[in-house]
Design an enzyme around this catalytic site. Structure first.
Site, PDB file in Angstrom:
ATOM      1  CD  GLN A 196      -3.066   1.023   0.248  1.00 36.54           C
ATOM      2  OE1 GLN A 196      -2.974   0.259  -0.705  1.00 36.54           O
ATOM      3  NE2 GLN A 196      -4.128   1.767   0.458  1.00 36.54           N
TER       4      GLN A 196
ATOM      5  CG  HIS B 201      -2.601  -6.330  -2.384  1.00 36.94           C
ATOM      6  ND1 HIS B 201      -3.157  -7.548  -2.744  1.00 36.94           N
ATOM      7  CD2 HIS B 201      -1.949  -5.881  -3.500  1.00 36.94           C
ATOM      8  CE1 HIS B 201      -2.867  -7.812  -4.008  1.00 36.94           C
ATOM      9  NE2 HIS B 201      -2.140  -6.809  -4.490  1.00 36.94           N
ATOM     10  CG  LEU B 202      -1.537   0.224  -4.945  1.00 39.02           C
ATOM     11  CD1 LEU B 202      -1.456   1.397  -3.987  1.00 39.02           C
ATOM     12  CD2 LEU B 202      -0.549   0.405  -6.099  1.00 39.02           C
ATOM     13  CG  HIS B 203      -6.809  -1.189  -1.322  1.00 37.92           C
ATOM     14  ND1 HIS B 203      -5.769  -1.482  -0.455  1.00 37.92           N
ATOM     15  CD2 HIS B 203      -7.822  -0.713  -0.527  1.00 37.92           C
ATOM     16  CE1 HIS B 203      -6.132  -1.217   0.790  1.00 37.92           C
ATOM     17  NE2 HIS B 203      -7.368  -0.736   0.771  1.00 37.92           N
ATOM     18  CG  PHE B 204      -6.747   4.078  -5.457  1.00 40.84           C
ATOM     19  CD1 PHE B 204      -6.360   5.361  -5.097  1.00 40.84           C
ATOM     20  CD2 PHE B 204      -5.850   3.299  -6.190  1.00 40.84           C
ATOM     21  CE1 PHE B 204      -5.110   5.861  -5.449  1.00 40.84           C
ATOM     22  CE2 PHE B 204      -4.605   3.784  -6.551  1.00 40.84           C
ATOM     23  CZ  PHE B 204      -4.229   5.070  -6.174  1.00 40.84           C
TER      24      PHE B 204
END
Length: 443
Positions: free
Chosen positions: A203, A240-243
């Protein structure tokens, strides 16, 4: 080392299932997930957007030459598929049944009563003193969600035309970006944009992923569909990369806040300070291209990440306005500096709450909701004026290195390849908070 023991929001049904069985599965997971055990041969809908970079007079972000897209992105695809998952019973509760009201007053804060959202969550320890942390595949991440929770793949079109494929193969080699439901929604149409999901990025903002988020906002084309981002230390619960994104047809209080002290970045991006609002922050507006705006904001985020400063981002007005909000609530909470009265509300002020959409867990707080109470809670989130000016100076120094092409030409704060520290390195160097104090806050 500062830790805050809290319970993360369940964003996938398999997150809870994994907690219940300890994640021990043998002979394949058998749940049609996004991991390598289930991906081969799988297909998902693919929306290929047209990469148009101009911001026309600050109004029309995308110019599709008056051509009708093959499917209406927001109404038919995103919201239509979201409603399909609701009818199939994939959500943990019916968010449309939650009581919601606009609080009378100058700011029009929005209050929602969601008494069940904080229940039945698995305990975890969450680091609040380190913004960049390495991805840990042993913990829940979005490769473990079921494919039925994924609405579609979201990628740039290869031939510069909007296209829609109802059943497109998943390109494992190029790691697709996907839009999935949040099974614990805050509002109607609550989804997650997960850039390059199979790369298992931690993230942290990077230029490519942030530009993708702006394209999604522009593609939706509605001022009521907004994207948000929470860094670690600012109430992101999954590394964990998220928008996040959802649809709410009322103005957010932060969108109505006054601004001042305007700075122009190479005449392409206007940066203003938010004023007369409980949380201090910056507003970025593009005057030329979408990519210029994305680069200015992502470079600012990278600067904050590299300086270990937690922050939230709101992408507003179809990608035309972006609010960058450094915050310190989790730090103050871990240090015991937040009043018991505010802690008892169990509100975690992430991007939506900071923007003025208050998700309340207790009926008492909902019935007593007021401008004053919302302001008092959000004031705990904000940096002091002195600290905010220091952080702003760090950001401006970093992004002032932008050259004519919008690329960075100096300074470590804009290094796209800065890697998260290992846990051993984190424990050895406490950049945000001094000392080796261990602090657990339970709620």
């Amino acid at each position: 080392m500062l830790r805050i023991k809290r319970v993360p929001t369940i964003v996938s049904n398999y997150q809870k299932e994994e907690a219940d069985d300890g994640g021990a599965r043998h002979g394949g997971c058998g749940r049609n997930c996004l991991n390598k055990c289930c991906i081969p041969g799988s297909k998902l809908p693919l929306y290929a957007f047209k990469k148009v970079n101009k911001v026309v007079n600050g109004k029309d972000v995308l110019d599709c030459e008056n051509k009708e897209p093959p499917v209406a992105f927001l109404d038919s695809l995103l919201l239509g598929e979201w409603e399909d998952r609701m009818q199939r019973g994939l959500f943990r509760y019916d968010v449309t049944a939650c009581e919601t009201k606009v609080i009378p007053g100058e700011y029009g804060f929005i209050a929602q009563l969601n008494e069940g959202r904080h229940l039945k969550k698995r305990p975890t320890e969450f680091r609040v003193d380190t913004v960049l942390q390495p991805f840990d595949g042993s913990k829940f991440n979005f490769t473990k969600v079921g494919q039925e929770e994924v609405l579609f793949q979201f990628e740039a079109s290869e031939d510069d035309e909007v296209q829609f494929f109802p059943n497109a193969p998943i390109d494992v080699e190029n790691s697709p970006s996907v839009v999935a439901i949040n099974v614990s929604p805050i509002e109607y149409g609550h989804v997650l944009l997960i850039p390059r999901v199979l790369e298992c990025l931690p993230q942290r903002i990077d230029r490519e992923s942030f530009l993708l988020a702006l394209y999604m906002a522009a593609e939706a084309g509605s001022p009521y569909f907004r994207l948000g981002y929470n860094s670690l230390g600012a109430f992101a619960t999954i590394n964990h990369l998220h928008f996040q994104a959802y649809y709410l047809a009322v103005p957010f209080p932060i969108e109505k806040a006054a601004t001042g002290k305007t700075t122009n970045l190479n005449a392409r991006v206007k940066i203003s300070e938010i004023s007369k609002y409980p949380v201090r922050g910056l507003v970025f507006e593009g005057t030329d291209t979408l990519e210029d705006l994305a680069n200015a904001v992502s470079d600012s985020c990278i600067c904050l990440q590299n300086n270990n400063i937690p922050y939230n981002v709101l992408i507003s007005d179809s990608g035309r306005r972006i609010f960058l909000l450094p915050q310190c609530y989790a730090e103050k909470q871990a240090l015991g500096e937040v009043s018991a009265e505010i802690l008892d509300t169990q509100v975690n002020p992430a991007v939506w709450e900071i923007s003025g959409h208050m998700v309340l867990k207790r009926r008492k707080d909902y019935e007593e909701a007021s401008d004053e109470n919302a302001w008092r809670l959000l004031a705990e989130v904000s940096l002091s004026e002195e600290r905010f000016q220091e952080v702003k100076a760090i950001i401006f120094e970093a992004i002032s290195c932008l050259d004519e092409n919008g690329s960075t030409t100096g300074g470590p704060d804009n290094d796209q390849d800065v890697k998260p520290q290992s846990l051993e390195e984190i424990d050895a160097h406490h950049g945000m908070l001094p000392g080796n104090q261990e602090c657990l806050v339970l709620h």
